[in-house]
Design a protein around this motif. Structure first.
Motif, PDB file in Angstrom:
ATOM      1  N   PRO A 123      -4.512  13.066  -3.516  1.00 30.64           N
ATOM      2  CA  PRO A 123      -3.637  12.341  -2.584  1.00 30.64           C
ATOM      3  C   PRO A 123      -4.418  11.334  -1.758  1.00 30.64           C
ATOM      4  O   PRO A 123      -5.583  11.532  -1.439  1.00 30.64           O
ATOM      5  N   GLY A 124      -3.744  10.234  -1.424  1.00 26.35           N
ATOM      6  CA  GLY A 124      -4.368   9.196  -0.614  1.00 26.35           C
ATOM      7  C   GLY A 124      -3.704   7.855  -0.837  1.00 26.35           C
ATOM      8  O   GLY A 124      -2.839   7.699  -1.708  1.00 26.35           O
ATOM      9  N   GLU A 125      -4.093   6.872  -0.032  1.00 19.86           N
ATOM     10  CA  GLU A 125      -3.507   5.544  -0.142  1.00 19.86           C
ATOM     11  C   GLU A 125      -3.971   4.833  -1.405  1.00 19.86           C
ATOM     12  O   GLU A 125      -5.117   5.005  -1.847  1.00 19.86           O
ATOM     13  N   LYS A 138       1.364  11.255  -3.260  1.00 21.89           N
ATOM     14  CA  LYS A 138       1.820  12.411  -2.489  1.00 21.89           C
ATOM     15  C   LYS A 138       1.394  13.726  -3.115  1.00 21.89           C
ATOM     16  O   LYS A 138       1.109  14.700  -2.404  1.00 21.89           O
ATOM     17  N   GLY A 173       5.670   3.024  -0.501  1.00 19.64           N
ATOM     18  CA  GLY A 173       5.435   2.234   0.703  1.00 19.64           C
ATOM     19  C   GLY A 173       6.466   1.131   0.815  1.00 19.64           C
ATOM     20  O   GLY A 173       7.665   1.366   0.729  1.00 19.64           O
ATOM     21  N   THR A 228      -6.117  -1.290   0.639  1.00 21.58           N
ATOM     22  CA  THR A 228      -6.898  -0.095   0.979  1.00 21.58           C
ATOM     23  C   THR A 228      -8.395  -0.380   1.073  1.00 21.58           C
ATOM     24  O   THR A 228      -9.175   0.539   1.342  1.00 21.58           O
ATOM     25  N   VAL A 253       0.865  -1.176   0.000  1.00 19.84           N
ATOM     26  CA  VAL A 253       0.000   0.000   0.000  1.00 19.84           C
ATOM     27  C   VAL A 253       0.898   1.221   0.000  1.00 19.84           C
ATOM     28  O   VAL A 253       1.678   1.431   0.932  1.00 19.84           O
ATOM     29  N   SER A 281       1.123   5.591  -1.394  1.00 18.82           N
ATOM     30  CA  SER A 281       0.256   6.765  -1.295  1.00 18.82           C
ATOM     31  C   SER A 281       0.626   7.779  -2.370  1.00 18.82           C
ATOM     32  O   SER A 281       1.796   7.965  -2.706  1.00 18.82           O
ATOM     33  N   ILE A 294       4.320   9.267  -6.285  1.00 21.83           N
ATOM     34  CA  ILE A 294       3.815   8.205  -5.416  1.00 21.83           C
ATOM     35  C   ILE A 294       4.894   7.692  -4.485  1.00 21.83           C
ATOM     36  O   ILE A 294       6.012   7.378  -4.914  1.00 21.83           O
ATOM     37  N   ASP A 295       4.562   7.649  -3.203  1.00 18.27           N
ATOM     38  CA  ASP A 295       5.404   6.981  -2.222  1.00 18.27           C
ATOM     39  C   ASP A 295       5.096   5.493  -2.334  1.00 18.27           C
ATOM     40  O   ASP A 295       3.953   5.069  -2.164  1.00 18.27           O
ATOM     41  N   HIS A 307     -10.881   0.985   3.765  1.00 21.71           N
ATOM     42  CA  HIS A 307     -11.428   2.338   3.790  1.00 21.71           C
ATOM     43  C   HIS A 307     -12.767   2.459   3.052  1.00 21.71           C
ATOM     44  O   HIS A 307     -13.349   3.548   3.016  1.00 21.71           O
ATOM     45  N   ASN A 332      -4.195   0.964  -7.862  1.00 25.31           N
ATOM     46  CA  ASN A 332      -5.633   0.752  -7.656  1.00 25.31           C
ATOM     47  C   ASN A 332      -6.262   0.020  -8.838  1.00 25.31           C
ATOM     48  O   ASN A 332      -7.406   0.283  -9.214  1.00 25.31           O
TER      49      ASN A 332
END
Length: 209
Positions: free
Chosen positions: A81-83, A13, A33, A179, A9, A11, A30-31, A182, A49
């Motif tokens: 931004p988000g996971e 940025k 992870g 993810t 997962v 994220s 993108i990070d 969520h 995703n």
């Protein structure tokens, strides 16, 4: 090609508009992870995703992709931004833990309900009716890049529109490493139907022509 087994997962940025005005896409930084990037080169594919994207830059702990306006219009979760769920492209030396996945989003579904059932979770999704013929009991489907097994499927009218409603059982491990934790009623998700089902439908329709 991918397997639908999320490797990490990460994220998003930042989301930066590309040149070209309102019809242009965006660049995502993108990070990664826990996704190892040592064997990733510029031009390689990574599913974000469930959408296959091309690496255009690498940093110490992440990478960047350019997302076209067409892709933004046909997916969710790639515009802010988000996971995100991440998976590198499949190699022939790896186990096929999920099923063959192309990384091409076929349509958007809407979460009807998401609730705990015992130690697991029951996820119910309304899919566009045109995807219904590809969904079958114990068949495979990809939700936000995660390979899952269909438990129930039915075609019905919901709020005045025809949908294909299907359910999935999510074990605690899947909840912990993706993810999907969520999700909530009303959330939209990226769907990819089974690759084999796609070809079977094409062969049957061609035989009738």
């Amino acid at each position: 090609m991918f397997t639908g087994i999320v490797a990490a997962v990460g994220s998003i940025k930042s989301v930066k508009p590309l040149e070209g005005g309102s019809f242009a896409g965006v660049r995502l930084d993108i990070d990664a992870g826990g996704l190892p990037l040592g064997d990733v080169a510029l031009g390689d594919s990574i599913a974000i995703n469930g959408a296959c994207m091309t690496v255009v830059d690498k940093t110490g702990d992440g990478f960047a992709v350019d997302v076209s306006r067409e892709s933004l219009n046909r997916t969710v979760g790639l515009d802010q931004p988000g996971e995100v769920n991440l998976e590198k492209a499949l190699t022939l030396a790896e186990r096929l833990g999920g099923h063959l996945v192309s990384g091409h989003v076929d349509g958007l579904g809407e979460v009807h309900s998401f609730e705990p059932i015992g130690e697991s979770y029951k996820l119910v999704i309304d899919a566009p009716v045109e995807l219904g013929k590809f969904l079958a009991y114990k068949g495979s489907v990809v939700v936000n890049g995660v390979s899952l097994t269909v438990n129930t499927v039915e075609d019905l009218d919901s709020a005045g529109r025809k949908v294909c409603r299907f359910s999935i059982n999510l074990i605690p491990h899947t909840i912990a490493v993706t993810t999907l934790k969520h999700l909530h009623a009303g959330a939209r998700v990226n769907l990819e139907i089974d690759l084999i089902a796609r070809y079977v439908e094409r062969m049957l329709s061609a035989a009738k022509a």
